[in-house]
Motif scaffolding. Sequence first.
Motif, PDB file in Angstrom:
ATOM      1  N   GLY A 125       0.793  -1.220   0.000  1.00  0.00           N
ATOM      2  CA  GLY A 125       0.000   0.000   0.000  1.00  0.00           C
ATOM      3  C   GLY A 125       0.826   1.270   0.000  1.00  0.00           C
ATOM      4  N   ASN A 126       2.095   1.201  -0.396  1.00  0.00           N
ATOM      5  CA  ASN A 126       2.973   2.374  -0.355  1.00  0.00           C
ATOM      6  C   ASN A 126       3.176   3.027  -1.712  1.00  0.00           C
ATOM      7  OD1 ASN A 126       3.460   2.169   2.399  1.00  0.00           O
ATOM      8  ND2 ASN A 126       5.066   0.641   2.104  1.00  0.00           N
ATOM      9  N   LEU A 127       2.435   2.620  -2.725  1.00  0.00           N
ATOM     10  CA  LEU A 127       2.571   3.248  -4.038  1.00  0.00           C
ATOM     11  C   LEU A 127       2.123   4.703  -3.958  1.00  0.00           C
ATOM     12  CD1 LEU A 127       3.356   2.419  -6.952  1.00  0.00           C
ATOM     13  CD2 LEU A 127       0.922   2.204  -7.428  1.00  0.00           C
ATOM     14  N   GLN A 128       2.867   5.588  -4.604  1.00  0.00           N
ATOM     15  CA  GLN A 128       2.581   7.020  -4.523  1.00  0.00           C
ATOM     16  C   GLN A 128       1.845   7.481  -5.782  1.00  0.00           C
ATOM     17  OE1 GLN A 128       6.469   8.659  -3.993  1.00  0.00           O
ATOM     18  NE2 GLN A 128       6.854   7.469  -2.149  1.00  0.00           N
ATOM     19  N   PHE A 129       0.917   8.396  -5.590  1.00  0.00           N
ATOM     20  CA  PHE A 129       0.129   8.940  -6.692  1.00  0.00           C
ATOM     21  C   PHE A 129       0.329  10.448  -6.751  1.00  0.00           C
ATOM     22  CE2 PHE A 129      -1.927   5.053  -5.390  1.00  0.00           C
ATOM     23  CZ  PHE A 129      -2.235   4.435  -6.583  1.00  0.00           C
ATOM     24  N   GLU A 130       0.280  10.989  -7.976  1.00  0.00           N
ATOM     25  CA  GLU A 130       0.391  12.431  -8.132  1.00  0.00           C
ATOM     26  C   GLU A 130      -0.976  13.024  -8.444  1.00  0.00           C
ATOM     27  OE1 GLU A 130       2.970  13.368 -11.364  1.00  0.00           O
ATOM     28  OE2 GLU A 130       1.606  12.641 -12.903  1.00  0.00           O
ATOM     29  N   ALA A 131      -1.118  14.293  -8.214  1.00  0.00           N
ATOM     30  CA  ALA A 131      -2.353  15.011  -8.526  1.00  0.00           C
ATOM     31  C   ALA A 131      -1.973  16.191  -9.421  1.00  0.00           C
ATOM     32  CB  ALA A 131      -3.055  15.473  -7.255  1.00  0.00           C
ATOM     33  N   ALA A 132      -1.948  15.957 -10.712  1.00  0.00           N
ATOM     34  CA  ALA A 132      -1.564  16.988 -11.674  1.00  0.00           C
ATOM     35  C   ALA A 132      -2.668  17.137 -12.720  1.00  0.00           C
ATOM     36  CB  ALA A 132      -0.243  16.627 -12.348  1.00  0.00           C
TER      37      ALA A 132
END
Length: 702
Positions: free
Chosen positions: A396-403
């Motif tokens: 559960g450590n995958l990172q997501f961006e908000a662009a």
Amino acid sequence: MFDDFSFAPEKEGGSTDGGLPWKVLIADDEEEVHQVTAVAMIDVRFKGRPLEFLHAYSAAEARQVLMQHPDTAIILLDVVMEEEDAGLQLVRQIREEMRNRSLRIVLRTGQPGQAPERDVVIDYDINDYKAKTELTRQKLLTCIISALRSYEDILLLEKGRNGLEHVVNAASAFLQTPSEQAFAMQILKQLNLLIQHPLDGIVMRRPLGSDGMVVVTSVGKIIRTEPAVLETVQTVLAAQKNIYSDQHIALYIQTLNDANEYVIWCPLQRALSEIEHKLIDVLCTNIAAGLANVQLYESLLNLSRNLEQQVVERTRDLSIAKDEAESANRAKSEFLAVMSHEIRTPMNGMLGMMQLALAETSDRTQREHLETAQYSAEALLSILNDILDFSKLESGNLQFEAAQFDLHKTMDSVINLMASRTCDASLSLVVECPAEIPRLLVGDANRLRQVLLNLINNALKFTEQGGVTLKVELLNQSVSQARVRFTVIDSGIGIAPDAQARLFQAFSQADNSISRRFGGTGLGLSICKKIVDMQGGSIGVHSTEGQGSQFWFELQFGIGDETEVVAEVLVAPAKNTRQLHILLAEDNEINQKVAATLLKKAGHTVEIAQNGLEAVQAVQNGVFDVVLMDMHMPEMDGLAATRAIRNMPGPAATLPIVALTAAGALSDIQICMDAGMNYFLVKPFRMERLSSILHELSMAQR
């Protein structure tokens, strides 16, 4: 006021509380009222107990008296004292602030018009309302006796409630007592607390079918061999029921497992009430359950000792397994880090060369081909990233961006990439996207593209005739948010109902023949589910075997702003960035060539260092505006080189350094920043991002 008083003394039995007087508070600012009331009621007794009058001449004083005498039964309260409604204010204070619900409040007033009876009775929690002009001696007597009866009933109810609470608490105490002797002592404590008696009594046990008696415990003045006590115990055992008298109680208990009989004998200082008898009967039921619990505890204690030994052995085995798992996990992490660097490095060269080719061609067809190749490389990179980072997905450590991104361009890139798959097979591939869906959204476009590529690739793989449709729907929209559903519809082989439940499990396919016929690892749908779930979305499938499938997922996006796109064009750095002298520390020749060419096209001058040691020497011997520092190099890595530069005297200590690395976790970024780096770029990077950093540095150095 009391001229027609005709006194009839109370005849209702003897005292039930040792003759303690009933406390009656007179709250009135007229001394005559105090004197006349006390004289008129001087000989009144209720259940053998006299009245004791307390006096207050203001509402404030009455409050103090009540606090000092919480057992006051009645207050004869005047309305008008230090204030027009002082008595009424005191009523609210008694009920709401002092939380006194048992006190009987008799409101007396000499000015009925000032406090109308109807309004007062409705708005205030009083028990009686009397006008002083109408209050004869006989009516006052009736009023007080009625109030005392009500007060006594309330005390009995409270006593029953408190006793019941005590029984419940006692049950908990019984269940927490492990040994028989400690349990027997707990019985005597709880029983004497219930009847408000000093600790005194004896507990005896007789096994069923035996004549022998055993004293489990005794306390107080009881002599264990006293004949009267033993006789009572034998009587209780013969009757198998509780026996109550004015001098003692004797309780019969039989354990739930029918192994033993117990008798509990306690002396009394007073006769018990009916409600106390009922509470004791309930307590006996809890005692029986508790004694069974004690016997069970002994057997469980032996079992517990065996289990503890097993736990110790199991803990040791788990510790060994944990160490082995952690060692394997470290090895996997090291392998993934190496693979990430080895894969991202050539991908950086591929994407960089495509950027150069796109910048140098003006032919529309060539640009389309190059853009398709670029999108393909980026899609491949996304897939490779997810495979390499599968451990992050699992934890559960995958990172997501908000662009901000263009939804239409994102879908077009997916369709263009998949279009070649449809040519040879004569399949259709279409998109249904209504105009109502916002074009500019805020979210992770790369993750969206990855899920769409996976679902469409699967649909094309399992469809031999017909086509595939990507349907986009707007589920709901607010000022700043939009929830969108994407559905990939195919006319392929479909999926059996029993196989649909396994589809989103890792390394799982509908059946083994699927892997042999169509290929694949069975990992794609599992990754899709994790990506969607971790963004707060949902994913599922509807399928009929032989008719096709519909794979869908829903995601929440922010709504983009057109002005941001315009702003990006207006602040494009190419026009305003001054020429910079850049040191590129990179050991890969392809990446050297790509980065140097892109930077020179942007108008900068570039000097190349093959490793960290050469980079440190170059900074010592030359002057640069910025250093682009690769993290993994021979001789000296980027972190060590950065620390060495930061320890130099003069301007070199503050020279801007941009990290170039194949690792992109937050922990990796923090390591670079701790070493003294200023910016962080993950390979493969786009020139637009690097240009933005260089522009920022250029503006800061002016």
